[in-house]
Write a protein that holds these residues in place. Structure first.
Motif, PDB file in Angstrom:
ATOM      1  N   TYR B 321       0.860  -1.190   0.000  1.00  0.00           N
ATOM      2  CA  TYR B 321       0.000   0.000   0.000  1.00  0.00           C
ATOM      3  C   TYR B 321       0.895   1.238   0.000  1.00  0.00           C
ATOM      4  CZ  TYR B 321      -3.096   3.695   1.600  1.00  0.00           C
ATOM      5  OH  TYR B 321      -3.779   4.874   1.701  1.00  0.00           O
ATOM      6  N   LYS B 324      -1.707   7.769   1.845  1.00  0.00           N
ATOM      7  CA  LYS B 324      -1.802   8.521   3.092  1.00  0.00           C
ATOM      8  C   LYS B 324      -2.260   7.597   4.228  1.00  0.00           C
ATOM      9  CE  LYS B 324      -3.872  12.806   4.783  1.00  0.00           C
ATOM     10  NZ  LYS B 324      -4.792  13.903   4.422  1.00  0.00           N
ATOM     11  N   ILE B 325      -1.484   7.577   5.270  1.00  0.00           N
ATOM     12  CA  ILE B 325      -1.881   6.859   6.472  1.00  0.00           C
ATOM     13  C   ILE B 325      -1.632   7.786   7.658  1.00  0.00           C
ATOM     14  CG2 ILE B 325      -1.501   4.846   7.946  1.00  0.00           C
ATOM     15  CD1 ILE B 325      -0.429   3.352   5.542  1.00  0.00           C
ATOM     16  N   PHE B 326      -2.663   8.033   8.467  1.00  0.00           N
ATOM     17  CA  PHE B 326      -2.542   8.921   9.624  1.00  0.00           C
ATOM     18  C   PHE B 326      -1.946  10.273   9.253  1.00  0.00           C
ATOM     19  CE2 PHE B 326      -2.151   4.629  11.617  1.00  0.00           C
ATOM     20  CZ  PHE B 326      -3.403   4.621  12.204  1.00  0.00           C
TER      21      PHE B 326
END
Lengths: 400, 408
Positions: B321, B324-326
């Motif tokens: 993946y 955008k994460i957090f």
């Protein structure tokens, strides 16, 4: 996007939960009866602490030239010879030479009694002197030694029949030996002409585990101690290279290693095999049960044990006579090897059997067939057994 | 085990915290951009921070982890470990004169090492002089070992227990790099102080090259008056990746002392190949390294100390993946796997003529999250089988590791 984040967090959390919740990810400890090492049950906290220290000294302490190894040696650590506290491998056979009868070793001034066949760089290992006979001794298993040490002298004498008074063809006798000053003389020690009953080693020429340990440090690794002060290379008294406390800890470790535990004890084949073992006379030397005397270690005191040995010397015939001996034993005489732990021997010998004193037998059956002298009757009886009986007997032996 | 779960969840929560560090004074330095980056560039290809217009760049990395491990059912319980913190300083002394130093603190302050402290002088891009404390460029990991570059908490076994990881010595040598179209190539050759007799006289009870690092005097004098030679050639293609061949060898024993000849000269030589690539279609990264060690062990010593050793590892890292994460715009979530093997003794027993074992096989599946290129959070599970000298049933070890490694 929130869905994506949730998915990612979900993956991470699921991975964490999966990992921590699945105990199978961590290898299990083997069952007690599947391994030889481990302490005897019932030790005090202090005795456990000694066991742990001794375990580290025995299995983890590696000697290097800097730490006193050699210069001549056979192995670099105790654990090298006794992997998993089991029987040793021919790689660390101890070669003894220089004594053919009870008059003592005639080659002490030429490196006897043990050949140091390895050397640190810059030194040459020993050679067997011309004219000397020799024998190879495979390192024995170390489990259950504390129990064997606590069997009284009187018990051993009661099992002996030096002149075969009962006419059964078996005439076990103790090895009467001179002892070094540092051993702990048993409170019930029986002395004959100033000599004591030995019980450890292939020839039963070692009195107790302290002597065995100090000797092994000195003769096997070239490590001097306050007990064995002579450097095997120079022949000079030298400073101790191992602390007294370490020796005591290792002795404590050896004393409190558990006795091997028989497996599949209720299996009918194995029960039948034990019966055959007794009927063929094997148990006359490989005594199934002994009882320990008083011991200051309560866990060893007055316990019934099954070492399958009488700790006595027996004439094993010319086939096993290497022309070398120790103490008052004849060169054809060998101490009855305890059979407990036999079935687990392969786990410490690289996946195969190396049996008898020098590992010449690669199977239990071959070891039986190499018995001569006092063991010839039992060997003949074994040969008369039918295939099923032989199988049952061998299964019983492998269960030990 | 509950503690692990709590820690893992805590880790997930904590990553939501945003960084507070921002300074107008500090700015990222410019990295080497000549052709394809090679492993040999790793020493400078780091996120240095430059202090305004001063000719000094500073940087470093740290890595810490939680570990729960059991060997044959027995373990030391729950452990937090501060593996290392490393500081590096780079100075442009003058045009084409640079100095870089790397100081590492391992396990708190248990070990403090100067891993690299050398002056580089560029005559041409193909001819550079390097002198000082040099990291011997054997295989790839030794040069390219910064924690944040890897998805695994542990360093490869072959790089730490077969070869001496981050092995550095005082000495000097030449290196150079060139490129043409899609190709880059480089070479390195150094002479340094080096080996010593710990190779066959150590607490590991086997031939063990990493034990040479115990000799701290190597920065002051050569153990035996002989030099250690290290050389490496690398070839990289933008499509196929980088391939390296390296050799390190020299005399390890004290063959003379005070004018007396004690022994013949005994050599220890290492040959290694390394390879790394990225499959552009899948974005899969592959790093592999394999080494052969040959040591002249005296025949009268003990065959327990191997004359030949082999080992290596393969890392496969697959991004699963990107996005955008957090709030971290360029996050990457990776699935990875390391497979490694080391055989410390390729010999046979004199007594039985049978093979000597003394080997280890290990697999480590992993998940890593990179919120930025400079930081990696890792979840590793390691399972390994270690066989003793005699070839007895292997001891089995399982371990869970959760950690973070970051440049700063």
């Amino acid at each position: 996007m929130n869905k994506k984040i949730n998915s990612v967090v979900g993956v991470l959390v699921a991975a964490c939960v999966l990992v921590v919740s699945c105990a199978k990810l961590f290898p299990k400890a083997p069952e007690d009866d599947a391994v030889l090492d481990g302490p005897v049950e019932g030790l005090t906290a202090e005795q456990k602490a000694i066991f742990i220290r001794g375990d580290v000294a025995f299995n983890d302490e590696i000697f290097t030239p800097e730490k006193g190894l050699g210069p001549l040696f056979v192995a670099t650590s105790c654990g090298t010879c006794h992997a998993g506290d089991g029987k040793g491998h021919p790689f660390t056979s101890l070669i003894r030479f220089g004594q053919t009868n009870s008059l003592g070793n005639q080659f002490l001034n030429q490196g006897g009694p043990q050949l140091q066949n390895r050397a640190i760089p810059g030194f040459l290992p020993e050679q067997i002197p011309i004219g000397s006979t020799f024998s190879k001794f495979l390192p024995p298993a170390t489990t259950g030694l504390g129990f064997l040490e606590e069997v009284s002298d009187a018990t051993l004498l009661s099992l002996s029949d030096e002149f075969d008074a009962n006419g059964d063809g078996i005439s076990g006798r103790p090895n009467w030996i001179s002892i070094p000053s540092y051993v702990n003389i048993r409170r019930d020690a029986i002395i004959q002409n100033g000599k004591y009953i030995g019980r450890f080693g292939r020839k039963a020429a070692v009195y107790d585990l302290r002597q065995q340990t100090a000797n092994a440090y000195n003769q096997d690794m070239g490590i001097s101690s306050n007990f064995e002060t002579i450097d095997t290379y120079s022949g000079q008294v030298v400073d101790a290279e191992v602390a007294n406390k370490t020796i005591h800890d290792v002795v404590g470790y050896l004393q409190t290693l558990k006795a091997p535990i028989q497996r599949n004890i209720s299996n009918q084949e194995i029960i039948s095999g034990k019966q055959i073992f007794i009927e063929t006379g094997c148990g006359k030397c490989h005594t199934p049960q002994l009882t320990t005397g008083y011991s200051s270690i309560a866990a060893l005191s007055r316990k019934q044990i099954s070492p399958y040995s009488d700790l006595l010397l027996h004439d094993m015939g010319s086939g096993l006579d290497d022309g070398y001996t120790e103490g008052s034993a004849l060169s054809s005489e060998w101490r009855t090897t305890p059979l407990w732990g036999l079935g687990l021997s392969k786990q410490s010998q690289g996946g195969q059997y190396f049996l008898l004193h020098d590992g010449r037998a690669k199977t239990i059956e071959k070891a039986i067939l190499l018995h001569g002298g006092e063991g010839a009757q039992s060997k003949n009886a074994f040969q008369q057994l039918n295939a099923q009986q032989k199988s049952q007997l061998l299964k019983f032996l492998e269960s030990l | 085990m509950k503690k692990i779960t709590v820690f893992a969840i805590g880790l997930c929560v904590s990553i939501q915290l945003s960084s507070q560090v921002s300074s107008e004074l500090l700015r990222r330095g410019v990295r080497d951009s000549i052709g394809l980056p090679l492993n040999m560039n790793a020493i400078y290809n780091r996120p240095f921070l430059k202090l305004n217009k001063l000719p000094l760049a500073i940087g470093g990395y740290a890595e810490a982890n939680y570990q729960y491990a059991k060997e044959n059912g027995i373990g030391e319980g729950h452990q937090f470990q501060m593996r290392r913190m490393t500081l590096f300083f780079s100075t442009a002394i003058a045009n084409r004169f640079s100095y870089l130093s790397e100081i590492e603190f391992e396990e708190g302050t248990k070990e403090i090492n100067i891993e690299f402290a050398a002056l580089d002088v560029e005559f041409t891009s193909l001819l550079n002089l390097r002198t000082g404390i040099i990291m011997n460029p054997i295989a790839a990991f030794n040069q390219n070992h910064d924690g944040p570059k890897w998805e695994f908490v542990d360093r490869p076994i072959a790089a730490t227990q077969l070869l001496p990881a981050t092995f550095s010595n005082v000495g000097m040598g030449l290196y150079g790099k060139g490129n043409q179209n899609d190709w880059s190539y480089g070479y390195e050759f150094y002479l340094t102080n080096g080996w010593n007799d710990k190779i066959i006289a150590n607490d590991e009870n086997k031939t063990f090259l990493p034990a040479v690092k115990e000799n701290k005097d190597r920065f002051e004098e050569s153990f035996n008056g002989s030099l250690l030679a290290t050389s490496k050639v690398s070839l990289a293609n933008s499509k196929f990746g980088e391939f390296g061949l390296s050799w390190m060898g020299g005399v390890y024993n004290k063959f003379q002392d005070d004018g007396f000849v004690l022994d013949k000269k005994r050599r220890a030589d290492v040959f290694a190949i390394d390879f790394n690539t990225k499959i552009s279609k899948l974005q899969t990264s592959i790093v592999a390294e394999w080494a052969w060690v040959i040591v002249d062990v005296p025949a009268t010593y003990t065959e327990q100390f191997g004359k030949k050793q082999v080992g290596g590892f393969v890392d496969v890292v697959q991004p699963i993946y990107k996005g955008k994460i957090f709030g971290f715009e360029n996050s990457i979530l990776n699935a990875a796997m390391r497979v490694e093997y080391v055989d410390w003794n390729k010999g046979k027993f004199n007594s039985t003529n049978e093979n000597i074992s003394e080997d280890i096989f290990s697999i480590t599946p992993a998940i890593s999250w990179r919120p930025t290129a400079e930081t990696v959070f890792r979840l590793n599970y390691r399972y390994q089988w270690k066989t003793d000298l005699l070839g007895n049933p292997p001891s089995k070890q399982g371990a869970i590791q959760i950690g973070v490694s970051t440049y700063f």
